[in-house]
Motif scaffolding. Structure first.
Motif, mmCIF file in Angstrom:
data_model
loop_
_atom_site.group_PDB
_atom_site.id
_atom_site.type_symbol
_atom_site.label_atom_id
_atom_site.label_comp_id
_atom_site.label_asym_id
_atom_site.label_seq_id
_atom_site.Cartn_x
_atom_site.Cartn_y
_atom_site.Cartn_z
ATOM 1 N N ASP A 27 0.816 -1.217 0.000
ATOM 2 C CA ASP A 27 0.000 0.000 0.000
ATOM 3 C C ASP A 27 0.849 1.265 0.000
ATOM 4 O OD1 ASP A 27 -2.368 -1.458 0.013
ATOM 5 O OD2 ASP A 27 -2.476 -1.491 2.201
ATOM 6 N N GLU A 28 2.042 1.168 0.576
ATOM 7 C CA GLU A 28 2.933 2.327 0.679
ATOM 8 C C GLU A 28 4.214 2.076 -0.112
ATOM 9 O OE1 GLU A 28 2.167 5.183 2.241
ATOM 10 O OE2 GLU A 28 0.199 4.322 2.686
ATOM 11 N N PRO A 29 4.799 3.119 -0.678
ATOM 12 C CA PRO A 29 6.071 2.968 -1.400
ATOM 13 C C PRO A 29 7.191 2.492 -0.479
ATOM 14 C CG PRO A 29 5.074 5.103 -1.858
ATOM 15 C CD PRO A 29 4.286 4.480 -0.742
ATOM 16 N N ASN A 30 8.170 1.810 -1.040
ATOM 17 C CA ASN A 30 9.331 1.340 -0.304
ATOM 18 C C ASN A 30 10.577 1.880 -0.998
ATOM 19 O OD1 ASN A 30 11.571 -0.262 0.589
ATOM 20 N ND2 ASN A 30 10.108 -1.710 1.444
ATOM 21 N N GLU A 31 11.171 2.896 -0.415
ATOM 22 C CA GLU A 31 12.340 3.553 -1.010
ATOM 23 C C GLU A 31 13.520 2.600 -1.175
ATOM 24 O OE1 GLU A 31 12.908 6.645 -2.281
ATOM 25 O OE2 GLU A 31 10.759 6.992 -2.076
ATOM 26 N N ASP A 32 13.642 1.615 -0.274
ATOM 27 C CA ASP A 32 14.793 0.716 -0.315
ATOM 28 C C ASP A 32 14.639 -0.412 -1.318
ATOM 29 O OD1 ASP A 32 16.193 2.100 1.700
ATOM 30 O OD2 ASP A 32 15.037 1.055 3.249
ATOM 31 N N TYR A 33 13.433 -1.000 -1.423
ATOM 32 C CA TYR A 33 13.265 -2.221 -2.206
ATOM 33 C C TYR A 33 12.288 -2.112 -3.366
ATOM 34 C CZ TYR A 33 15.728 -4.301 1.720
ATOM 35 O OH TYR A 33 16.657 -4.593 2.656
ATOM 36 N N GLY A 34 11.483 -1.081 -3.424
ATOM 37 C CA GLY A 34 10.508 -0.951 -4.501
ATOM 38 C C GLY A 34 11.135 -0.528 -5.819
ATOM 39 N N ILE A 35 10.526 -0.947 -6.929
ATOM 40 C CA ILE A 35 11.002 -0.499 -8.233
ATOM 41 C C ILE A 35 10.826 1.014 -8.297
ATOM 42 C CG2 ILE A 35 10.642 -0.582 -10.735
ATOM 43 C CD1 ILE A 35 9.624 -3.445 -10.409
ATOM 44 N N ASN A 36 11.908 1.729 -8.580
ATOM 45 C CA ASN A 36 11.925 3.198 -8.603
ATOM 46 C C ASN A 36 11.421 3.783 -7.287
ATOM 47 O OD1 ASN A 36 12.759 2.988 -11.269
ATOM 48 N ND2 ASN A 36 10.696 3.202 -12.077
ATOM 49 N N GLY A 37 11.668 3.070 -6.167
ATOM 50 C CA GLY A 37 11.229 3.547 -4.858
ATOM 51 C C GLY A 37 9.732 3.447 -4.653
ATOM 52 N N GLY A 38 9.056 2.632 -5.465
ATOM 53 C CA GLY A 38 7.602 2.527 -5.407
ATOM 54 C C GLY A 38 7.099 1.349 -4.599
ATOM 55 N N LYS A 39 5.885 0.936 -4.910
ATOM 56 C CA LYS A 39 5.172 -0.076 -4.137
ATOM 57 C C LYS A 39 5.454 -1.512 -4.575
ATOM 58 C CE LYS A 39 1.387 3.171 -3.503
ATOM 59 N NZ LYS A 39 -0.031 3.433 -3.809
ATOM 60 N N ILE A 40 5.999 -1.721 -5.770
ATOM 61 C CA ILE A 40 6.272 -3.070 -6.277
ATOM 62 C C ILE A 40 7.664 -3.501 -5.820
ATOM 63 C CG2 ILE A 40 6.588 -4.506 -8.328
ATOM 64 C CD1 ILE A 40 4.646 -2.621 -9.794
ATOM 65 N N THR A 41 7.701 -4.587 -5.007
ATOM 66 C CA THR A 41 8.989 -5.070 -4.513
ATOM 67 C C THR A 41 9.435 -6.362 -5.196
ATOM 68 O OG1 THR A 41 7.934 -6.249 -2.685
ATOM 69 C CG2 THR A 41 8.702 -3.990 -2.250
ATOM 70 N N LYS A 42 8.495 -7.068 -5.824
ATOM 71 C CA LYS A 42 8.835 -8.278 -6.576
ATOM 72 C C LYS A 42 7.988 -8.305 -7.835
ATOM 73 C CE LYS A 42 10.175 -10.938 -2.579
ATOM 74 N NZ LYS A 42 10.268 -12.260 -1.963
ATOM 75 N N LEU A 43 8.620 -8.697 -8.951
ATOM 76 C CA LEU A 43 7.921 -8.742 -10.218
ATOM 77 C C LEU A 43 8.588 -9.779 -11.107
ATOM 78 C CD1 LEU A 43 6.501 -6.287 -12.573
ATOM 79 C CD2 LEU A 43 8.752 -7.059 -13.259
ATOM 80 N N SER A 44 7.781 -10.604 -11.757
ATOM 81 C CA SER A 44 8.283 -11.556 -12.749
ATOM 82 C C SER A 44 7.421 -11.439 -13.994
ATOM 83 C CB SER A 44 8.217 -12.990 -12.222
ATOM 84 O OG SER A 44 9.083 -13.157 -11.125
ATOM 85 N N LEU A 45 8.073 -11.434 -15.152
ATOM 86 C CA LEU A 45 7.376 -11.400 -16.440
ATOM 87 C C LEU A 45 7.867 -12.572 -17.285
ATOM 88 C CD1 LEU A 45 7.732 -7.602 -17.344
ATOM 89 C CD2 LEU A 45 5.774 -8.736 -16.271
ATOM 90 N N LYS A 46 6.903 -13.268 -17.914
ATOM 91 C CA LYS A 46 7.234 -14.427 -18.742
ATOM 92 C C LYS A 46 6.451 -14.327 -20.045
ATOM 93 C CE LYS A 46 8.044 -19.297 -17.927
ATOM 94 N NZ LYS A 46 7.794 -20.421 -17.027
ATOM 95 N N MET A 47 7.137 -14.598 -21.159
ATOM 96 C CA MET A 47 6.508 -14.578 -22.475
ATOM 97 C C MET A 47 7.066 -15.742 -23.293
ATOM 98 S SD MET A 47 6.469 -11.493 -25.300
ATOM 99 C CE MET A 47 8.218 -11.635 -25.687
ATOM 100 N N ASP A 48 6.183 -16.476 -23.947
ATOM 101 C CA ASP A 48 6.582 -17.619 -24.778
ATOM 102 C C ASP A 48 7.477 -18.598 -24.024
ATOM 103 O OD1 ASP A 48 5.155 -16.539 -26.905
ATOM 104 O OD2 ASP A 48 6.899 -15.460 -27.689
ATOM 105 N N GLY A 49 7.183 -18.801 -22.734
ATOM 106 C CA GLY A 49 7.934 -19.756 -21.923
ATOM 107 C C GLY A 49 9.282 -19.279 -21.430
ATOM 108 N N GLU A 50 9.628 -18.011 -21.678
ATOM 109 C CA GLU A 50 10.921 -17.470 -21.259
ATOM 110 C C GLU A 50 10.718 -16.306 -20.301
ATOM 111 O OE1 GLU A 50 13.893 -16.663 -24.191
ATOM 112 O OE2 GLU A 50 13.036 -18.138 -25.562
ATOM 113 N N TRP A 51 11.585 -16.225 -19.300
ATOM 114 C CA TRP A 51 11.558 -15.090 -18.377
ATOM 115 C C TRP A 51 12.112 -13.874 -19.105
ATOM 116 C CZ3 TRP A 51 8.596 -15.891 -14.471
ATOM 117 C CH2 TRP A 51 8.461 -17.177 -13.954
#
Length: 80
Positions: A27-51
């Motif tokens: 709910d709140e940004p994380n300056e230390d661990y968020g992407i660009n200091g934001g709220k997302i701390t973990k993210l995975s993207l997969k396309m056509d079976g590849e990360w």
């Protein structure tokens, strides 16, 4: 909070590429661990079976293609 889903990225020929995502965000940004200091701390993207991107409090796999960059932009806009 964890969220997962699929984003359709438009192709030049009129079709779509499916990018599957998994995101941990807060709910709140994380300056230390968020992407660009934001709220997302973990993210995975997969396309056509590849990360094509992985972030776990830092980039393990930076976005590898245009589709990864577009999906990341969409998620940052929606969740940050």
């Amino acid at each position: 909070m964890w969220k997962e889903g699929t984003i359709g990225i438009p192709k030049k020929d009129g079709g779509y590429k499916s990018v599957k995502y998994w995101v941990k965000h807060f709910d709140e940004p994380n300056e230390d661990y968020g992407i660009n200091g934001g709220k997302i701390t973990k993210l995975s993207l997969k396309m056509d079976g590849e990360w094509i991107a992985n972030y776990d409090r830092g980039w393990d796999i930076e976005p590898t293609c245009e589709e990864a960059n577009l999906a990341l932009s969409i998620l940052l806009n929606e969740l940050n």
